[in-house]
Design a protein around this motif. Structure first.
Motif, PDB file in Angstrom:
ATOM      1  N   ASP A  24       0.753  -1.029  -0.110  1.00  0.00           N
ATOM      2  CA  ASP A  24      -0.075   0.112  -0.036  1.00  0.00           C
ATOM      3  C   ASP A  24       0.733   1.388   0.170  1.00  0.00           C
ATOM      4  N   VAL A  25       2.146   1.007   0.381  1.00  0.00           N
ATOM      5  CA  VAL A  25       2.880   2.412   0.518  1.00  0.00           C
ATOM      6  C   VAL A  25       3.889   1.607   0.638  1.00  0.00           C
ATOM      7  N   ARG A  26       4.687   2.519   0.089  1.00  0.00           N
ATOM      8  CA  ARG A  26       6.203   2.276  -0.492  1.00  0.00           C
ATOM      9  C   ARG A  26       7.723   3.145   0.658  1.00  0.00           C
ATOM     10  N   TYR A  27       8.553   3.005   0.968  1.00  0.00           N
ATOM     11  CA  TYR A  27       9.405   3.485   1.484  1.00  0.00           C
ATOM     12  C   TYR A  27      10.816   3.182   1.063  1.00  0.00           C
ATOM     13  N   CYS A  28      11.800   4.255   1.148  1.00  0.00           N
ATOM     14  CA  CYS A  28      13.583   3.177   0.791  1.00  0.00           C
ATOM     15  C   CYS A  28      14.316   4.231   1.347  1.00  0.00           C
ATOM     16  N   THR A  29      16.036   3.811   1.315  1.00  0.00           N
ATOM     17  CA  THR A  29      16.935   4.507   2.050  1.00  0.00           C
ATOM     18  C   THR A  29      17.441   5.181   0.476  1.00  0.00           C
ATOM     19  N   GLU A  30      18.127   5.462   0.561  1.00  0.00           N
ATOM     20  CA  GLU A  30      19.157   6.859  -0.775  1.00  0.00           C
ATOM     21  C   GLU A  30      19.645   5.935  -0.901  1.00  0.00           C
ATOM     22  N   ASP A  31      20.439   4.824  -0.846  1.00  0.00           N
ATOM     23  CA  ASP A  31      21.117   3.543  -1.311  1.00  0.00           C
ATOM     24  C   ASP A  31      20.421   2.624  -2.017  1.00  0.00           C
ATOM     25  N   ALA A  32      18.996   2.757  -2.065  1.00  0.00           N
ATOM     26  CA  ALA A  32      18.333   1.812  -2.505  1.00  0.00           C
ATOM     27  C   ALA A  32      18.316   2.082  -4.198  1.00  0.00           C
ATOM     28  N   PHE A  33      18.105   0.922  -4.578  1.00  0.00           N
ATOM     29  CA  PHE A  33      17.767   1.088  -7.084  1.00  0.00           C
ATOM     30  C   PHE A  33      16.693   0.319  -7.413  1.00  0.00           C
ATOM     31  N   PHE A  34      16.341   0.547  -7.778  1.00  0.00           N
ATOM     32  CA  PHE A  34      15.734  -0.028  -8.843  1.00  0.00           C
ATOM     33  C   PHE A  34      15.593  -0.780 -10.328  1.00  0.00           C
ATOM     34  N   SER A  35      15.203  -1.757 -10.668  1.00  0.00           N
ATOM     35  CA  SER A  35      15.135  -2.065 -12.318  1.00  0.00           C
ATOM     36  C   SER A  35      13.633  -2.286 -12.524  1.00  0.00           C
ATOM     37  N   VAL A  36      13.398  -1.682 -13.148  1.00  0.00           N
ATOM     38  CA  VAL A  36      11.807  -1.879 -13.519  1.00  0.00           C
ATOM     39  C   VAL A  36      11.032  -2.441 -14.654  1.00  0.00           C
ATOM     40  N   LYS A  37      10.375  -3.131 -15.497  1.00  0.00           N
ATOM     41  CA  LYS A  37       9.804  -3.803 -16.413  1.00  0.00           C
ATOM     42  C   LYS A  37       8.461  -2.265 -16.792  1.00  0.00           C
ATOM     43  N   GLU A  38       7.620  -3.009 -15.828  1.00  0.00           N
ATOM     44  CA  GLU A  38       6.527  -1.940 -16.043  1.00  0.00           C
ATOM     45  C   GLU A  38       6.049  -1.980 -14.523  1.00  0.00           C
ATOM     46  N   LEU A  39       5.675  -0.025 -14.956  1.00  0.00           N
ATOM     47  CA  LEU A  39       5.293   0.344 -13.624  1.00  0.00           C
ATOM     48  C   LEU A  39       4.145   1.256 -14.291  1.00  0.00           C
ATOM     49  N   PRO A  40       2.963   1.444 -14.966  1.00  0.00           N
ATOM     50  CA  PRO A  40       2.594   2.689 -15.370  1.00  0.00           C
ATOM     51  C   PRO A  40       1.389   2.924 -14.734  1.00  0.00           C
ATOM     52  N   SER A  41       1.083   2.531 -13.685  1.00  0.00           N
ATOM     53  CA  SER A  41      -0.229   2.516 -12.723  1.00  0.00           C
ATOM     54  C   SER A  41       0.269   3.451 -11.534  1.00  0.00           C
ATOM     55  N   ILE A  42       1.795   3.226 -11.080  1.00  0.00           N
ATOM     56  CA  ILE A  42       2.235   4.439 -10.397  1.00  0.00           C
ATOM     57  C   ILE A  42       3.184   5.394 -11.219  1.00  0.00           C
ATOM     58  N   VAL A  43       4.008   4.991 -12.047  1.00  0.00           N
ATOM     59  CA  VAL A  43       4.997   5.837 -12.517  1.00  0.00           C
ATOM     60  C   VAL A  43       4.447   6.894 -13.727  1.00  0.00           C
ATOM     61  N   GLY A  44       3.214   6.319 -14.265  1.00  0.00           N
ATOM     62  CA  GLY A  44       2.693   6.634 -15.495  1.00  0.00           C
ATOM     63  C   GLY A  44       4.003   6.430 -16.620  1.00  0.00           C
ATOM     64  N   TYR A  45       2.639   5.732 -18.114  1.00  0.00           N
ATOM     65  CA  TYR A  45       3.241   5.503 -18.894  1.00  0.00           C
ATOM     66  C   TYR A  45       4.309   5.419 -20.339  1.00  0.00           C
ATOM     67  N   GLY A  46       4.408   7.245 -19.575  1.00  0.00           N
ATOM     68  CA  GLY A  46       5.213   7.530 -20.415  1.00  0.00           C
ATOM     69  C   GLY A  46       6.628   6.676 -19.671  1.00  0.00           C
ATOM     70  N   ASN A  47       7.130   7.043 -18.161  1.00  0.00           N
ATOM     71  CA  ASN A  47       8.229   6.606 -17.759  1.00  0.00           C
ATOM     72  C   ASN A  47       8.146   5.115 -17.106  1.00  0.00           C
TER      73      ASN A  47
END
Length: 215
Positions: A133-156
């Motif tokens: 439901d909610v996400r928090y992270c550290t500064e040194d966290a990193f993400f590698s993603v394939k599909e996230l349109p519902s959260i970050v928008g289709y273009g991103n």
């Protein structure tokens, strides 16, 4: 508390309404194995927490130095015998569908689930985090993603999928993938603890009002 092969459930403190659900395969950067798929869904870990009247808020995190490095394809044993690639592909497809069931279990949990992300959050790990439901992270966290349109928008989402680049914790905040970035793992743990124990989440109960049949 029930024991699992790939997960750990810990109560924040005696009498606390906050329970921690940790991915617990630190030697493999918490990669998701077949046991992970089996233990996350409704019949096991999440079901026990969802039914527990003492648990009002769940915090999902990873043991060791990373949140989750994605699917452990080696553990899926998808290498085909000679001339049997079709069956191996079908077996892998069934494994992926199994993972999707585990992610759905997080979404359907009637208790608020907070993701506390540090280190790597890759592939299937992103699916797990975004099901919370909610996400928090550290500064040194990193993400590698394939599909996230519902959260970050289709273009991103398309840009990230096509480039396959890493997203830092600060950029994840800019994209709206996480709500807040903490300076260290200790600060993340302390900050999420305060948030989880606060009245905001204890009175949220968002999923109690959802049209979901009890498990």
């Amino acid at each position: 508390m029930e024991k699992f092969k790939t997960l750990e459930i810990v109560r924040a403190s005696p009498g606390s309404a906050v329970f921690h659900l940790r991915l617990n395969r630190p030697s493999s950067r918490n990669a998701l194995s077949l046991d992970s798929f089996a233990e996350l869904p409704l019949p096991l870990a999440l079901s026990s927490l969802d039914r527990n009247p003492d648990a009002l808020v769940l915090v999902l995190s990873g043991a060791g130095h990373h949140f989750c490095s994605g699917i452990d394809f080696a553990a899926l044993d998808s290498s085909p015998p000679p001339g049997d690639r079709g069956r191996a592909g079908e077996r892998l497809r069934r494994h992926i569908k199994y993972l999707q069931g585990a992610v759905t279990a997080i979404e359907r949990c009637r208790k608020p689930v907070i993701a506390a992300v540090h280190g790597a959050c890759v592939g299937g790990g992103v699916d797990v985090a975004t099901a919370c439901d909610v996400r928090y992270c550290t500064e040194d966290a990193f993400f590698s993603v394939k599909e996230l349109p519902s959260i970050v928008g289709y273009g991103n989402a398309m840009e990230l999928a096509l480039t396959g680049r890493r997203v830092s914790g600060s950029e994840a905040k800019e994209l709206g993938l996480v709500s807040r970035v903490f300076g260290s793992k200790r600060e993340l743990d302390d900050g999420v603890r305060v948030i989880a124990e606060g009245k905001t989440y204890l009175t949220l109960h968002k999923k109690r009002d959802m049209d979901i049949e009890p498990y």
